[in-house]
Every structure is written in C-alpha cells, then in structure tokens.
Motif scaffolding. Structure first.
Motif, PDB file in Angstrom:
ATOM      1  N   PHE A   1      38.332  45.150  41.816  1.00 25.67           N
ATOM      2  CA  PHE A   1      39.247  46.105  42.701  1.00 25.67           C
ATOM      3  C   PHE A   1      38.588  47.775  42.696  1.00 25.67           C
ATOM      4  CE2 PHE A   1      41.333  43.007  40.445  1.00 25.67           C
ATOM      5  CZ  PHE A   1      42.283  42.467  41.313  1.00 25.67           C
ATOM      6  N   VAL A   2      38.804  48.146  43.944  1.00 29.45           N
ATOM      7  CA  VAL A   2      38.619  49.579  43.856  1.00 29.45           C
ATOM      8  C   VAL A   2      39.543  50.375  44.714  1.00 29.45           C
ATOM      9  CG1 VAL A   2      37.018  49.406  45.954  1.00 29.45           C
ATOM     10  CG2 VAL A   2      36.511  51.425  44.277  1.00 29.45           C
ATOM     11  N   GLY A   3      39.987  51.450  44.200  1.00 23.78           N
ATOM     12  CA  GLY A   3      41.261  52.216  44.561  1.00 23.78           C
ATOM     13  C   GLY A   3      42.068  52.795  43.756  1.00 23.78           C
ATOM     14  N   PRO A   4      42.819  53.893  43.990  1.00 26.54           N
ATOM     15  CA  PRO A   4      43.581  54.506  42.933  1.00 26.54           C
ATOM     16  C   PRO A   4      44.539  53.589  42.342  1.00 26.54           C
ATOM     17  CG  PRO A   4      43.692  55.670  45.231  1.00 26.54           C
ATOM     18  CD  PRO A   4      43.036  54.241  45.486  1.00 26.54           C
ATOM     19  N   ALA A   5      44.383  53.561  40.931  1.00 31.60           N
ATOM     20  CA  ALA A   5      45.507  52.999  40.221  1.00 31.60           C
ATOM     21  C   ALA A   5      45.014  51.499  39.948  1.00 31.60           C
ATOM     22  CB  ALA A   5      46.666  53.073  40.324  1.00 31.60           C
ATOM     23  N   VAL A   6      44.158  50.907  40.526  1.00 33.56           N
ATOM     24  CA  VAL A   6      43.723  49.485  40.382  1.00 33.56           C
ATOM     25  C   VAL A   6      43.269  48.919  38.777  1.00 33.56           C
ATOM     26  CG1 VAL A   6      42.848  49.471  42.779  1.00 33.56           C
ATOM     27  CG2 VAL A   6      41.256  50.037  41.081  1.00 33.56           C
ATOM     28  N   GLY A   7      43.043  50.109  37.850  1.00 34.66           N
ATOM     29  CA  GLY A   7      42.994  49.534  36.749  1.00 34.66           C
ATOM     30  C   GLY A   7      44.021  48.805  36.097  1.00 34.66           C
ATOM     31  N   GLU A   8      45.382  49.269  36.828  1.00 37.17           N
ATOM     32  CA  GLU A   8      46.458  48.517  36.294  1.00 37.17           C
ATOM     33  C   GLU A   8      46.655  47.151  37.002  1.00 37.17           C
ATOM     34  OE1 GLU A   8      48.124  49.549  33.898  1.00 37.17           O
ATOM     35  OE2 GLU A   8      47.209  51.431  33.776  1.00 37.17           O
ATOM     36  N   LEU A   9      45.689  46.792  37.829  1.00 34.03           N
ATOM     37  CA  LEU A   9      45.746  45.429  38.065  1.00 34.03           C
ATOM     38  C   LEU A   9      44.803  44.415  37.308  1.00 34.03           C
ATOM     39  CD1 LEU A   9      45.331  46.092  42.139  1.00 34.03           C
ATOM     40  CD2 LEU A   9      47.505  45.334  41.018  1.00 34.03           C
ATOM     41  N   LEU A  10      43.973  44.704  36.362  1.00 37.47           N
ATOM     42  CA  LEU A  10      42.885  44.301  36.143  1.00 37.47           C
ATOM     43  C   LEU A  10      43.531  43.062  35.132  1.00 37.47           C
ATOM     44  CD1 LEU A  10      39.940  43.843  36.194  1.00 37.47           C
ATOM     45  CD2 LEU A  10      39.643  45.438  34.481  1.00 37.47           C
ATOM     46  N   HIS A  11      44.371  43.408  34.368  1.00 28.79           N
ATOM     47  CA  HIS A  11      44.875  42.465  33.354  1.00 28.79           C
ATOM     48  C   HIS A  11      45.280  41.089  33.795  1.00 28.79           C
ATOM     49  CE1 HIS A  11      45.332  40.830  29.234  1.00 28.79           C
ATOM     50  NE2 HIS A  11      46.425  40.609  29.372  1.00 28.79           N
TER      51      HIS A  11
END
Length: 487
Positions: free
Chosen positions: A434-444
C-alpha cells in the motif's frame, strides 16, 4: 555462582546475551519467564539503537510532519494549519520520547525480571564464555550453562569515498538526534532511512537534495511505491536525483559547506550530508574468532536462530541478516527464547516445523514493514517480482485508493494505490503493498492474511467497515474476481 580470581570476577548463568537492545531484552525476558537465569551485556544505552537513534526518535520527528500534511488536506481544518513546524518543539518531543538519552527505565525493568546487567564491552572468549571489560577497568568472566545469544545489531556503513572521513558526514544517528536544522541537507541513499529523513528534515525547514544511485526510491518495494514517494517529495520542493553516483565529498577543514561530487563531474552543495547507504553487523569485535567464526561477518542461523554448526550459540536480530527490522528481531527473540528454554529442559524441538513456536518462519514468508514517509508506504510478504523469481504462478491486482469512500473522507484529494499478489495455484495471498496517507494502519490485516494463508474465497467474508480505508480490501477482491491484474 560468583567468585573472584585475581581481580577477575567469575559468574555463571544459564543464558548470557550480548547486546541490550530490544532484541536482547526480549531474549532475556523469554528465558527468564521459562525459569532460566540470565545476564545481559551492553556497552552503550540499554534499549539499543532503536530506542535512541533509530525507530523511536525518527518516528517522533516524522509524526508532526505527517499530521500536518494530513490536516492540510481536511476541509475546514486546512486553513487553520499555517506556517512552519516548530522545530524546537519537535526536538523537545523527540528528546522526551528517547528519555533524553538516559536508560534508567530499562535498568529498572531488567532488574524487575531478575536479569543481571553488565555494563561494558562483551566478547566471546571461547565456547559458552563471555568476557566483559567494564568502564572502570573491572573485568567479568561469564559462563553460560546453556546458551550465548549475540544480539549486537548493526551499524551504519560509510562508503570508502575520497574526502568522506574528513567531511563529518551524518549517519542515521546524527540524523535522528540533531538539534539543529541545516539550511541545506544532502541525503545519499534512497532506502528507508534516506526517504524518511529526507521527509522529516525537509518539513523541518531544510532544503533537501536526495541522491539515489539506482532508478528509484525504496527499491525493495513495488516500483509504484517509490514513484509516488518521489513525486510527492518533488512536489513539496525537494530535489530527487536518480542515477546519481557519488564519487567524492569535499569539506575544507572539516567545517563550512560540504560539496558532493557526482560521477560525470556535477556537484551538489549543502550544509550537511547524510549517508544512508546500508548497514553492517556489529560483530567485528565480539570474539567470533575464539569460536571459529569470521569477525565482522553476518551470522548464519537456522530457524530457531541457532548459529549453523553450534549447539549453544544463537544470533538474533540484525546480526543474522534475515530481516533488519526491530519488530522482526523481537519476533526472532521470542522464537529463540522458547527454543533455548526447550533445549535447556532437555526437550526436542517438537514445534520446529514452519509456523511452529520454535521456527522463525515469518522471516521467509511474511515480513511486514511501514515506511513513515509522506505518503506512507507499507508492505508484507512477496512483491510481484519476488513471487515470480520464486517460481510462483501469480496475479497482481492493483486498485487506486481513491475508489474507497473512506479515502475521500480521510483527506480531500486522497491519492494512493494498493496491490495484492495472489498465488493462483492455492488462491492465497503471497504479499500486499500500500502507498498513501495512513496506510500503515492497513498492514496488520494484510500480515494476518499472508501469514495465515487465508483463501481468497474466505477473505470475501472478512467484511470491512464502511466508510474506512479498509474497504480497499473489497475493491481488491472485486478486481481479482473480475479478472483484473497482471498474471
């Protein structure tokens, strides 16, 4: 057991750990929980690189950068976010985050779980033996009944360039701890450290020039990630130069402006230069030669993190070169601690099969990583190219994040992209990016799907809440069902 012989103090423990960063701390935590005695040796601050010069201070610098960027894209709020960041306030928050480079809290925690701390430089001095040279000239000889774990991490590598040694270059340590904003910062290297620090220091007020030897940024991720990040940096006024090979660095007298000389003769001038060009293991002076290993080398291990050819030596975290990430090193430490405890009890590792409690399987199949740049980048598992090289028959499915209702609510003009890589033989995910604002929260969620090998047919029943960014999963599944993507 403790005794003193000719000014040398001798001590015996079940487990001795070299390096008290997050990895070493997790090893001793796990073996103590299993009832084993443990000692830990550290020459610097307890808590290690991550706590004081890497993960924690860098994210403290980046959090206000990303929050401001997001706020400026929210109608009704963007007009209230004016002016530059307060660099001194950001630095104060960073300093608080790292405990002002004091490790009192770590000392108290290790004491609370019954781990003996030895301050000083620790070296192997033979099988199951560690010698510690203390800061006051004291000397301790430690014997491990069951295991020694090398958890000494890695260090920044500076290339052998003419003039570099006298130019006082920054490494990641200086970049995360500086209390001064350079007017012009040259960043050499387009990996995670280079990109994150370019993002942070540009937002804090430096004019940043990012020099990348290859074709793009973040080369270990899908190509579209680096393209989006480079585009965003340039749009904010940073200079991003690809194909830029550095040949020399000039800084007269070690002060004043620094000049970077590129292949072909072009030059770039700045006030500071940061080299983010790789890592090397901190094994050059830990006594590897006393047990038949090469000083300064990465240490080869099995999935229980035991060094190849040894029945007592473990190498956990960066030193084994499997996945140079704090969270992955801590994962390895949990595995290693469980394996050490089982072997100490005389048990065979019955749970050593892939995904068992004694096997660091995720190092091979499901390593997650978030890059806290603007926009954020996040990935787990295999990229399309990696999956193809591994011989899988795969399909990569891409969707624009703007197709999700939650994206428009998160930020006006939200731009991002998501990809999942599907194994067509088993119809399970091998990777997601993922690349985009706040996508780190999608990773788990992606990490769970890849690790558990959840069938695509079952993922349809994992219903994302509306209207959230997580609805991108529904868009990805729809695109896969409709035959979209690259096979």
């Amino acid at each position: 057991m403790t005794r003193t012989v000719e000014n040398e103090h001798e001590h015996e423990y079940d487990v001795v750990v070299l390096g008290a960063g997050p990895v070493g701390e997790n090893v001793v935590d796990r073996v103590r929980a299993a009832g084993l005695t443990a000692a830990i040796v550290e020459a610097e601050l307890l808590g290690g690189e991550c706590s004081y010069w890497a993960c924690m201070p860098s994210k403290a610098l980046l959090r206000p950068v990303l929050a401001r960027s997001d706020a400026r894209k929210v109608p009704g709020l963007r007009g209230a976010v004016h002016g530059p960041l307060d660099a001194l306030d950001v630095f104060a928050h960073r300093d608080e985050t790292v405990g002002h480079w004091k490790d009192d809290g770590q000392v108290d925690w290790l004491d609370s779980i019954g781990v003996r701390v030895y301050r000083g430089h620790g070296r192997l001095s033979g099988p199951r033996r560690v010698t510690v040279e203390g800061p006051e000239g004291d000397r301790h000889a430690l014997t491990a009944r069951h295991a020694v774990a090398v958890c000494t991490g890695s260090r920044a590598v500076l290339p052998p360039l003419p003039g570099l040694a006298g130019a006082r270059p920054w490494t990641s340590r200086e970049a995360t701890s500086s209390d001064r904003v350079p007017g012009r910062l040259i960043v050499v290297g387009g990996g995670v450290v280079g990109v994150e620090m370019a993002t942070a220091w540009h937002a804090l007020g430096s004019h940043v020039t990012l020099l990348v030897r290859g074709d793009g940024l973040l080369p270990r991720m899908e190509p579209f990630v680096g393209e989006r990040v480079a585009e965003a940096l340039r749009a904010r006024g940073a200079d991003v130069l690809t194909g830029a090979s550095v040949e020399a660095v000039v800084r007269d007298g070690g002060s004043g402006p620094v000049t970077v000389v590129l292949e072909g003769g072009d030059t770039v001038e700045g006030d500071e230069v940061l080299f983010a060009t790789g890592r090397a293991p901190r094994t050059e002076d830990v006594g590897l030669e006393t047990v038949g290993l090469e000083p300064g080398s990465w240490l080869d291990v099995d999935d229980s993190l035991r060094v190849t050819g040894s029945d007592w030596l473990y190498a956990v975290g960066d030193v084994n070169h499997r996945a140079l990430l704090t969270h992955q090193g801590k994962y390895q430490a949990r595995i290693a601690g469980a394996a050490i405890a089982a072997r100490a009890a005389g048990d065979t590792l019955e749970d050593a099969a892939p995904w068992g409690s004694h096997a660091a399987t995720a190092d091979h199949a499901a390593v997650p990583q978030v890059v806290f740049c603007d926009p954020e980048a996040a990935a787990v598992g295999l990229s399309l190219a990696e999956a193809e090289r591994a011989g899988h028959r795969v399909r990569a499915v891409d969707v624009e994040m703007s197709s999700v209702a939650g994206a428009g609510l998160y930020a006006h003009g939200y731009r991002g992209r998501a990809r999942m890589v599907v194994d067509l033989e088993r119809e399970v995910l091998l990777g997601a990016t993922f690349v985009g604002p706040a996508v780190g929260e999608l990773l788990h969620a992606a990490t769970v799907a890849v690790t558990a090998e959840v069938p695509v047919s079952r993922l349809w029943h994992a219903v994302p809440s509306y209207p959230t960014l997580g609805e991108v999963w529904l868009r990805l599944l729809e695109a896969y069902r409709d035959g979209a993507g690259t096979v």
